[in-house]
Design a protein around this motif. Sequence first.
Motif, PDB file in Angstrom:
ATOM      1  N   ASN A 124      15.156  -3.201  -0.400  1.00 55.33           N
ATOM      2  CA  ASN A 124      14.007  -2.360  -0.714  1.00 55.33           C
ATOM      3  C   ASN A 124      14.165  -0.929  -0.214  1.00 55.33           C
ATOM      4  O   ASN A 124      13.172  -0.241   0.051  1.00 55.33           O
ATOM      5  N   ARG A 125      15.399  -0.497  -0.122  1.00 58.20           N
ATOM      6  CA  ARG A 125      15.709   0.911   0.136  1.00 58.20           C
ATOM      7  C   ARG A 125      16.680   1.467  -0.890  1.00 58.20           C
ATOM      8  O   ARG A 125      17.062   2.634  -0.824  1.00 58.20           O
ATOM      9  N   HIS A 159       5.300  -9.349  -0.532  1.00 57.20           N
ATOM     10  CA  HIS A 159       6.091  -9.322   0.696  1.00 57.20           C
ATOM     11  C   HIS A 159       5.305  -9.998   1.824  1.00 57.20           C
ATOM     12  O   HIS A 159       4.199 -10.493   1.632  1.00 57.20           O
ATOM     13  N   ASP A 198       8.288   5.961  -0.784  1.00 57.01           N
ATOM     14  CA  ASP A 198       9.558   6.331  -0.165  1.00 57.01           C
ATOM     15  C   ASP A 198      10.680   6.032  -1.141  1.00 57.01           C
ATOM     16  O   ASP A 198      10.613   5.065  -1.914  1.00 57.01           O
ATOM     17  N   VAL A 201      12.281   2.347  -2.581  1.00 58.49           N
ATOM     18  CA  VAL A 201      11.349   1.226  -2.484  1.00 58.49           C
ATOM     19  C   VAL A 201      10.898   0.829  -3.894  1.00 58.49           C
ATOM     20  O   VAL A 201      10.603   1.686  -4.727  1.00 58.49           O
ATOM     21  N   THR A 204       7.666   2.336  -5.239  1.00 62.20           N
ATOM     22  CA  THR A 204       7.813   3.761  -5.545  1.00 62.20           C
ATOM     23  C   THR A 204       8.544   3.967  -6.871  1.00 62.20           C
ATOM     24  O   THR A 204       8.165   4.819  -7.681  1.00 62.20           O
ATOM     25  N   THR A 215       2.211  -3.044  -3.522  1.00 60.75           N
ATOM     26  CA  THR A 215       2.933  -3.982  -2.671  1.00 60.75           C
ATOM     27  C   THR A 215       1.915  -4.726  -1.834  1.00 60.75           C
ATOM     28  O   THR A 215       1.057  -4.108  -1.188  1.00 60.75           O
TER      29      THR A 215
END
Length: 300
Positions: A124-125, A159, A198, A201, A204, A215
Motif C-alpha cells: 500500500n505504498r 484494512h 499519500d 496508497v 489515493t 479505506t
Amino acid sequence: MQQHTQQQIKPNYPTIASLDVDTLSAGEHRFWFQVSTNAMGVGIQLPVIVIKGEKPGAKFMITAGVHGDELNGILTAHKLARKLEHNVDAGVVTIVPSVNIPGILSHSRDFSSSDPDASPANLNRFFPGKVDGDAANQYLYRLWNQLLKPNAEFAIDLHTQTRGATYPLYVFADFRLEPALEMARLIKPDVILNDPGDAGVLETVWNSSGVPSITIEVGMGKITQPELIERTVDGVKQILTHHGLMKGSVPEVLPCAVEGRALRPCEHAKVVLSSRKWNYCRKWTQTSLLQRNTMLLAKY
C-alpha cells in the motif's frame, strides 16, 4: 496402479488474466485471477467474486488483504460476498478478498517475492505499480490494470490497524470528494479521518483516477472482531442500497461523532472503552490465528 497422494482443495473456478464485468451475465461469478508466478513458475492466483444484478447500475470494487496479517478486513469481504449473493438487484459488486496472497501465507503485513535480492514491501505504498519495476510493482501493475481499474466506479478498501494497536471502527475519506465522504458516513463508524491522500496508497490512486474511494479500518490486526466485522458489512450494504444496487429504504447520510481529524490519545481511550460495541475488547483472545493458512480457500 496410479495412487493419489492428496485431494484437490482448490475450488475449480476459471483462471483469468483480466476481467471485464460488463461482459458477464447477471448472477454470481467466481474466478482465480493470475497476478504473478512464484520461483517455480506456479501461478499466484487471487480469488475474485463478482455479483451482478439484472438491471444496469454502478460498479463497486471491494478489496481486502492488501496487508497479509489484517484478518478482519479479509473476513469482512468474505461475509459480504455471502450476504450479497442473490441480493444485488442492479449494478455490479466485485470483491477481491485476498490481495496480498504471499503476505497472507507468510502471516506477514508485507509482500515477499521469490526474488532473493528483494526486500519485503508494503504494497500500500506502491500502487498502481510499474510494468518494468521490481516484483511488488509488477504484481500491482497487473492487479491494477487487468482487474481493479477497468471494473470500478466506486471503491472500498478493507484494512485493520497494524498489530498491537487497539482501534474503533475508523474510516479514511478525502473530504474534498463528496461521494467519498458520503460513503464514509453511511458506514456509521466511530471516527472519520479527513485523508487527502499519500502517494502509492490504493485509496489515493482510486481517487486520483476519478473513482471515489474510502479505506475502512476494521479494528485490530491479527485479531478477529465479529462485532466490527458485522458493523462494516451492514455499512457497506447501506452504501449499496443508497446507490440503488440493493433494494430497501434509502438510508439517511449523517455525520459521525468524530470527523475530520485523528483522535487524541485521551479521546481514543474514551471511544474504545465507552462504546458498547467495544466491551468485548476486554476479553478477546487470539483464537483467530488458528487455521490461518486454510482460511483463504475454506472461506472462498
